[in-house]
Design an enzyme around this catalytic site. Structure first.
Site, PDB file in Angstrom:
ATOM      1  N   HIS A 134       0.839  -1.191   0.000  1.00  0.00           N
ATOM      2  CA  HIS A 134       0.000   0.000   0.000  1.00  0.00           C
ATOM      3  C   HIS A 134       0.875   1.243   0.000  1.00  0.00           C
ATOM      4  CE1 HIS A 134      -3.147  -2.829   1.334  1.00  0.00           C
ATOM      5  NE2 HIS A 134      -3.994  -1.935   0.866  1.00  0.00           N
ATOM      6  N   LYS A 138      -0.735   4.744   4.527  1.00  0.00           N
ATOM      7  CA  LYS A 138      -1.517   3.732   5.243  1.00  0.00           C
ATOM      8  C   LYS A 138      -0.811   3.362   6.542  1.00  0.00           C
ATOM      9  CE  LYS A 138      -3.880  -0.701   4.642  1.00  0.00           C
ATOM     10  NZ  LYS A 138      -5.171  -0.154   5.083  1.00  0.00           N
TER      11      LYS A 138
END
Length: 245
Positions: A134, A138
């Protein structure tokens, strides 16, 4: 459907963009998590879609139920109150569907993870692991989707009995451990991969999110499915009915 969005952040705007392309649906209002809701504000809607925050959702729930309209909830962080929310929905004879992730592709990936784990169960030469990547913004690692995939694998593969989320020096991975690795880099939107390996073969099952569109489309499909229903549902209930199992 006539839809009221409760929460006008990134997901709310993504849903609004999808609805703008869909002539049979319209948005009656896009409300903020800070708005004080009243049942009459929601009375003309066919569905309510909530992407606010846990505090706002729990505060707004009695008003959402009083409007007597199907409710789709993408807000997370309230699951420790799951039994209480379910009791409220059932007590009001309401209809609510919740999910931490509305991507149809993600849910199909999770189903595939369980099926794949069950298929390799009779063959000890096959090992299995999970990786996810990600963007650097995040905060959680592993991702909730990776942990859910791990749950599916552990349920279907008896030789994997424990979860490992980090490789430490001088601590080799044990055969009974299912490894999840996490990568945070750049602006990667979201990628989850199931790795299956044997001395002779490699199998890879991967889901790559391209944008928020898949999440928005899933929320809209859930709102369509919820029409005419009563009860407390998860996205898995919707998917099971669509797939027939």
């Amino acid at each position: 459907m006539k839809i009221i969005l409760v929460g006008n952040g990134q997901m709310g705007r993504a849903i609004a963009a999808i609805i703008a392309e869909t002539p049979q649906h319209q948005i009656l209002a896009a409300l903020s998590s800070k708005d004080v809701l009243q049942p009459d504000m929601l009375a003309n809607a066919d569905a309510l879609i909530d992407f606010t925050n846990a505090k706002a959702f729990l505060q707004n729930l009695p008003v959402l139920l009083a409007a007597n309209r199907p409710i789709v909830v993408g807000t997370t962080g309230w699951y420790h109150h799951l039994s209480e929310v379910k009791a409220q929905v059932e007590g009001a004879d309401g209809a609510l569907l919740y999910a931490a992730n509305f991507s149809l592709g993600v849910h199909l990936f999770l189903r595939l993870a369980k099926v794949a784990a069950s298929l390799i169960a009779p063959f000890p030469e096959f090992d299995i692991a999970i990786s996810e990547a990600h963007h650097t913004r995040k905060k959680d690692a592993p991702s909730g989707t990776a942990l859910k995939a791990a749950e599916q694998v552990l349920a279907a593969l008896p030789r994997k009995t424990a979860l490992r989320t980090a490789l430490l020096p001088d601590t080799p991975l044990q055969k009974e451990e299912l490894l999840i690795t996490s990568l945070r880099v750049g602006s990667v939107f979201g990628e989850h991969t199931l790795h299956i390996d044997s001395p002779a073969d490699e199998l890879v099952i991967r889901h790559t999110a391209k944008s928020r569109r898949g999440f928005a489309e899933g929320a809209l499909q859930a709102a369509e499915w919820l029409q005419g229903k009563r009860g407390f549902f998860s996205f898995e209930d919707f998917l099971s009915e669509k797939l027939g199992f």
